[in-house]
Design an enzyme around this catalytic site. Structure first.
Site, PDB file in Angstrom:
ATOM      1  N   LYS A  70       0.816  -1.223   0.000  1.00  0.00           N
ATOM      2  CA  LYS A  70       0.000   0.000   0.000  1.00  0.00           C
ATOM      3  C   LYS A  70       0.852   1.277   0.000  1.00  0.00           C
ATOM      4  CE  LYS A  70      -4.177  -1.825   2.177  1.00  0.00           C
ATOM      5  NZ  LYS A  70      -5.108  -1.720   3.301  1.00  0.00           N
ATOM      6  N   ASP A 106      -9.897   2.929   1.965  1.00  0.00           N
ATOM      7  CA  ASP A 106     -10.006   2.488   3.364  1.00  0.00           C
ATOM      8  C   ASP A 106     -10.555   3.635   4.211  1.00  0.00           C
ATOM      9  OD1 ASP A 106      -8.974  -0.049   2.907  1.00  0.00           O
ATOM     10  OD2 ASP A 106      -6.908   0.538   3.357  1.00  0.00           O
TER      11      ASP A 106
END
Ligand code: ATR
Length: 291
Positions: A70, A106
């Site tokens: 990420k 997210d």
């Protein structure tokens, strides 16, 4: 999205054994009759740059990025959207005609998971356990959408928490930001917090007996405990909090809403949420039986 020919989307990470994203997106695409093929792209670190570059091919509409890439993908992309830049992590890539754009859905997932408790957090203190990518997304989501009075970070590694707080203080200067690593300070920090978020991996299957907070910690029935883990659905931390009558939130809503935002970015269509919940809960049950 061109609805005529199949478009590909992949989840990139390593290892990818437990991901529920293919099931979620495949079920949604089927329901909406979209020609979307969602596969897993489990690659080692050395192949990441070439793989990301290949997403510029018009057959790819984008990708999800998961552990451990990420943060590593940021320099490989052409543009990073605001919240992803602030968090310092990307979990969704959209291919806009050969230009790769990085998002952090997210943040949306966490904000939506907190929708039902937003009012009770307003101007209150929040405690976040952990200082990794998930904790940064949680801090951004809470600071941006819940107007708390302050956020405190508890993390095993002090300099990670220190950098975290320094970074977010600049983005949200009106809030108080603190950190600590001493376990003796936990009871007081927990007692002071209206919301406690576990953003560490402690308690995740196969180590589901463990908890990021010691068992002597007490909660109250005014508190909310949010564990971003969804395997298992009821972590040791959530079970512990339930015994004190605290409100609990598991990681499923966050997972579904991060997926929903990504799906919308790729297809322009809302993800059918009820179907998504059914699919994810069914898959979790199947996996649980297999283990
Ligand atoms: P993610 O991107 O999912 O947040 P990460 O960046 O590896 O993953 O962060 C994991 C978090 O869980 C970190 O805060 C980590 O603490 P450290 O910064 O000290 O590494 C925390 N964590 C993981 N395992 C832990 C353990 N056994 N005890 C305490 N904290 C742990």
């Amino acid at each position: 999205m061109n609805m005529q020919s199949p478009v590909r989307i992949g989840i990139i990470g390593h290892p990818l054994t437990h991901t529920l994203s293919p099931a979620l997106h495949t079920a949604a695409a089927k329901e909406l009759h979209l020609p979307l093929v969602y596969g897993t792209l489990d690659v080692g670190n050395d192949f990441l740059p070439a793989l990301i570059s290949s997403l510029r091919n018009q057959k790819f509409r984008g990708a999800n990025i998961t552990i451990p890439y990420k943060e590593a993908v940021l320099p490989l992309l052409d543009e990073i959207k605001d919240e992803a830049a602030s968090v310092g992590a990307v979990n969704t890539i959209v291919n806009e005609d050969g230009k790769l754009i990085g998002y952090n859905t997210d943040v949306t997932g966490i904000a939506r998971a907190l929708d039902s408790v937003r009012d009770s957090i307003h101007q209150k203190s929040i405690l976040i356990l952990g200082a990794g990518g998930a904790a940064r997304a949680a801090a951004y989501a809470v600071a941006d959408s819940c107007s708390p009075q302050g956020i405190t970070i508890f993390n095993r590694t002090q300099n990670r928490a220190e950098n975290f707080v320094r970074h977010f203080q600049k983005h949200f200067p009106k809030m108080t930001w603190e950190y600590f690593r001493e376990r003796e300070r936990l009871p007081h920090a927990v007692e002071e917090s209206a919301l406690i978020i576990n953003a560490t991996s402690v308690g995740m299957s196969p180590h589901s007996g463990t908890s990021p907070l010691p068992l002597e910690i007490r909660f109250s029935n005014h508190q909310i405990i949010f564990d971003i883990i969804y395997t298992p659905l009821r972590t040791a931390l959530l079970k512990h909090a339930e015994t004190y009558g605290a409100a609990t939130i598991n990681g499923v809503e966050m997972f579904i809403h991060q997926g929903a935002r990504a799906f919308e970015l790729w297809t322009g269509k809302p993800l059918p949420l009820a179907l998504a919940r059914d699919t994810v809960l069914k898959k979790l049950k199947e996996n649980h039986k297999r283990e």
